[in-house]
Design a protein around this motif. Structure first.
Motif, PDB file in Angstrom:
ATOM      1  N   ALA A  14      31.718  30.151  36.832  1.00  0.00           N
ATOM      2  CA  ALA A  14      32.485  30.935  37.487  1.00  0.00           C
ATOM      3  C   ALA A  14      32.310  32.158  37.336  1.00  0.00           C
ATOM      4  O   ALA A  14      32.322  33.132  38.125  1.00  0.00           O
ATOM      5  N   LEU A  15      32.124  32.688  36.175  1.00  0.00           N
ATOM      6  CA  LEU A  15      31.972  33.930  35.781  1.00  0.00           C
ATOM      7  C   LEU A  15      30.819  34.665  36.374  1.00  0.00           C
ATOM      8  O   LEU A  15      30.659  35.547  36.841  1.00  0.00           O
ATOM      9  N   ALA A  16      29.661  33.977  36.206  1.00  0.00           N
ATOM     10  CA  ALA A  16      28.289  34.367  36.903  1.00  0.00           C
ATOM     11  C   ALA A  16      28.576  34.128  38.594  1.00  0.00           C
ATOM     12  O   ALA A  16      28.040  35.295  39.125  1.00  0.00           O
ATOM     13  N   ALA A  17      29.325  33.512  39.090  1.00  0.00           N
ATOM     14  CA  ALA A  17      29.541  33.735  40.422  1.00  0.00           C
ATOM     15  C   ALA A  17      30.336  34.611  40.915  1.00  0.00           C
ATOM     16  O   ALA A  17      30.045  35.424  41.965  1.00  0.00           O
ATOM     17  N   VAL A  18      31.434  35.414  40.093  1.00  0.00           N
ATOM     18  CA  VAL A  18      31.958  36.445  40.392  1.00  0.00           C
ATOM     19  C   VAL A  18      31.247  37.393  40.328  1.00  0.00           C
ATOM     20  O   VAL A  18      31.102  38.422  41.103  1.00  0.00           O
ATOM     21  N   LEU A  19      30.378  37.713  39.225  1.00  0.00           N
ATOM     22  CA  LEU A  19      29.550  38.799  38.991  1.00  0.00           C
ATOM     23  C   LEU A  19      28.324  38.897  40.100  1.00  0.00           C
ATOM     24  O   LEU A  19      28.168  39.922  40.338  1.00  0.00           O
ATOM     25  N   ILE A  20      27.777  37.799  40.284  1.00  0.00           N
ATOM     26  CA  ILE A  20      27.013  37.820  41.514  1.00  0.00           C
ATOM     27  C   ILE A  20      27.631  38.302  42.916  1.00  0.00           C
ATOM     28  O   ILE A  20      26.902  39.087  43.486  1.00  0.00           O
ATOM     29  N   TYR A  22      30.309  40.390  43.132  1.00  0.00           N
ATOM     30  CA  TYR A  22      30.277  41.660  43.137  1.00  0.00           C
ATOM     31  C   TYR A  22      28.996  42.446  43.438  1.00  0.00           C
ATOM     32  O   TYR A  22      29.080  43.265  44.062  1.00  0.00           O
ATOM     33  N   LEU A  23      28.028  42.221  42.703  1.00  0.00           N
ATOM     34  CA  LEU A  23      26.623  42.680  42.817  1.00  0.00           C
ATOM     35  C   LEU A  23      26.214  42.611  44.209  1.00  0.00           C
ATOM     36  O   LEU A  23      25.689  43.708  44.615  1.00  0.00           O
ATOM     37  N   VAL A  24      26.288  41.772  44.801  1.00  0.00           N
ATOM     38  CA  VAL A  24      25.692  41.546  46.097  1.00  0.00           C
ATOM     39  C   VAL A  24      26.336  42.174  47.161  1.00  0.00           C
ATOM     40  O   VAL A  24      25.840  43.059  48.012  1.00  0.00           O
ATOM     41  N   VAL A  25      27.920  42.225  46.935  1.00  0.00           N
ATOM     42  CA  VAL A  25      28.685  42.910  47.960  1.00  0.00           C
ATOM     43  C   VAL A  25      28.529  44.517  47.842  1.00  0.00           C
ATOM     44  O   VAL A  25      28.399  45.229  48.681  1.00  0.00           O
ATOM     45  N   ALA A  26      28.093  44.853  46.361  1.00  0.00           N
ATOM     46  CA  ALA A  26      27.913  46.216  46.064  1.00  0.00           C
ATOM     47  C   ALA A  26      26.726  46.681  46.928  1.00  0.00           C
ATOM     48  O   ALA A  26      26.487  47.983  47.370  1.00  0.00           O
ATOM     49  N   TRP A  27      25.695  45.874  46.636  1.00  0.00           N
ATOM     50  CA  TRP A  27      24.402  46.054  47.026  1.00  0.00           C
ATOM     51  C   TRP A  27      24.471  46.260  48.780  1.00  0.00           C
ATOM     52  O   TRP A  27      23.830  47.332  49.627  1.00  0.00           O
ATOM     53  N   PHE A  62      38.078  49.062  46.086  1.00  0.00           N
ATOM     54  CA  PHE A  62      38.807  47.605  46.533  1.00  0.00           C
ATOM     55  C   PHE A  62      37.941  46.379  46.114  1.00  0.00           C
ATOM     56  O   PHE A  62      38.526  45.379  45.386  1.00  0.00           O
ATOM     57  N   LEU A  63      36.708  46.536  46.169  1.00  0.00           N
ATOM     58  CA  LEU A  63      35.837  45.544  45.656  1.00  0.00           C
ATOM     59  C   LEU A  63      36.217  45.218  44.053  1.00  0.00           C
ATOM     60  O   LEU A  63      36.201  44.043  43.588  1.00  0.00           O
ATOM     61  N   THR A  64      36.283  46.298  43.427  1.00  0.00           N
ATOM     62  CA  THR A  64      36.495  46.320  41.944  1.00  0.00           C
ATOM     63  C   THR A  64      38.028  45.656  41.542  1.00  0.00           C
ATOM     64  O   THR A  64      38.023  44.941  40.608  1.00  0.00           O
ATOM     65  N   ILE A  65      38.864  46.047  42.373  1.00  0.00           N
ATOM     66  CA  ILE A  65      40.221  45.415  42.171  1.00  0.00           C
ATOM     67  C   ILE A  65      40.177  43.828  42.381  1.00  0.00           C
ATOM     68  O   ILE A  65      40.595  42.959  41.565  1.00  0.00           O
ATOM     69  N   ALA A  67      37.454  41.935  42.222  1.00  0.00           N
ATOM     70  CA  ALA A  67      36.692  41.693  40.915  1.00  0.00           C
ATOM     71  C   ALA A  67      37.386  41.328  39.609  1.00  0.00           C
ATOM     72  O   ALA A  67      37.426  40.327  38.929  1.00  0.00           O
ATOM     73  N   LEU A  68      38.540  42.332  39.360  1.00  0.00           N
ATOM     74  CA  LEU A  68      39.257  42.422  38.344  1.00  0.00           C
ATOM     75  C   LEU A  68      40.098  41.157  38.529  1.00  0.00           C
ATOM     76  O   LEU A  68      40.416  40.404  37.312  1.00  0.00           O
ATOM     77  N   LEU A  69      40.801  40.930  39.714  1.00  0.00           N
ATOM     78  CA  LEU A  69      41.652  39.854  39.594  1.00  0.00           C
ATOM     79  C   LEU A  69      40.666  38.356  39.519  1.00  0.00           C
ATOM     80  O   LEU A  69      41.261  37.358  39.048  1.00  0.00           O
ATOM     81  N   SER A  70      39.589  38.453  40.193  1.00  0.00           N
ATOM     82  CA  SER A  70      38.868  37.351  39.997  1.00  0.00           C
ATOM     83  C   SER A  70      38.425  36.858  38.589  1.00  0.00           C
ATOM     84  O   SER A  70      38.400  35.893  38.010  1.00  0.00           O
ATOM     85  N   LEU A  71      38.020  38.012  37.942  1.00  0.00           N
ATOM     86  CA  LEU A  71      37.865  37.696  36.445  1.00  0.00           C
ATOM     87  C   LEU A  71      38.849  37.214  35.746  1.00  0.00           C
ATOM     88  O   LEU A  71      39.093  36.648  34.534  1.00  0.00           O
ATOM     89  N   MET A  72      40.303  37.931  36.162  1.00  0.00           N
ATOM     90  CA  MET A  72      41.540  37.327  35.254  1.00  0.00           C
ATOM     91  C   MET A  72      41.702  35.865  35.573  1.00  0.00           C
ATOM     92  O   MET A  72      42.093  35.025  34.548  1.00  0.00           O
ATOM     93  N   ALA A  73      41.326  35.452  36.982  1.00  0.00           N
ATOM     94  CA  ALA A  73      41.306  33.841  37.157  1.00  0.00           C
ATOM     95  C   ALA A  73      40.229  33.144  36.378  1.00  0.00           C
ATOM     96  O   ALA A  73      40.648  32.074  35.664  1.00  0.00           O
ATOM     97  N   VAL A  74      39.151  33.856  36.192  1.00  0.00           N
ATOM     98  CA  VAL A  74      38.105  32.997  35.385  1.00  0.00           C
ATOM     99  C   VAL A  74      38.649  32.885  33.827  1.00  0.00           C
ATOM    100  O   VAL A  74      38.271  31.976  32.954  1.00  0.00           O
TER     101      VAL A  74
END
Length: 139
Positions: A14-20, A22-27, A62-65, A67-74
Motif C-alpha cells: 500500500a505504501l509503494a502504491a501511494v508513492l508510485i 504520487y510520482l506518476v501524477v507529479a510527472w 493538492f496532490l501532496t495533501i 498523498a498525506l491523507l493516503s499515507l495516514m491511511a497506510v
C-alpha cells in the motif's frame, strides 16, 4: 484452530502504491507544463480554457495533501489503533488531529513568512517540516 493470517504485513504494498501514484501524477503534471522559448513556465495554467487556472504549484499542493491523507491511511493499516494521547497542549489528539494541526500551523508559518520575509518560501517549508515533526512527537 488455525491462526488467522496477519493482514498488516501487506502495508509495504500500500505504501509503494501511494508513492508510485504520487510520482506518476507529479510527472504527468510536470509534462503538462507549457514550454516557452525552451524553458518550462512553472506558473502558467496547465490546461488552457479549463474551469480553474491550475498552475503547477497549486496542483502539487493538492496532490501532496492527498498523498498525506493516503499515507495516514497506510499508517493506520500498518499499525491500527492510533489511540488518542495527551501531549503538551493537555488535550487528547489522534494521528489525524496531529496532521490537521501540522497543516494548519504550516499554513500560518508560510503566511507569516510571505508577509515578513518575501516570496522565497523554501525556508518556510523547512520550518513547517520541523514544526510537523514536533507536533507528531509532542502534541
Amino acid at each position: 484452530m488455525a491462526a488467522l493470517p496477519n493482514r498488516n504485513n501487506r502495508w509495504p504494498v500500500a505504501l509503494a502504491a501511494v508513492l508510485i501514484v504520487y510520482l506518476v501524477v507529479a510527472w504527468v503534471l510536470f509534462m503538462m507544463l507549457p514550454v516557452k522559448d525552451g524553458v518550462r513556465d512553472w506558473f502558467s495554467t496547465l490546461v488552457d480554457g479549463g474551469w480553474m487556472a491550475w498552475s503547477f504549484p497549486t496542483a502539487m499542493f493538492f496532490l501532496t495533501i492527498f498523498a498525506l491523507l493516503s499515507l495516514m491511511a497506510v499508517w493506520e493499516y500498518a499499525s491500527p489503533g492510533g489511540n488518542p494521547r495527551v501531549g503538551i497542549l493537555r488535550f487528547e489528539t489522534t494521528r489525524g488531529d496531529r496532521l490537521f494541526i501540522s497543516l494548519l500551523g504550516s499554513a500560518f508559518i508560510h503566511l507569516a513568512w510571505l508577509g515578513l520575509v518575501g516570496p522565497n518560501v523554501w525556508w518556510a517549508l523547512a520550518l513547517s517540516i520541523l514544526y510537523a515533526i514536533g507536533v507528531f512527537k509532542l502534541v
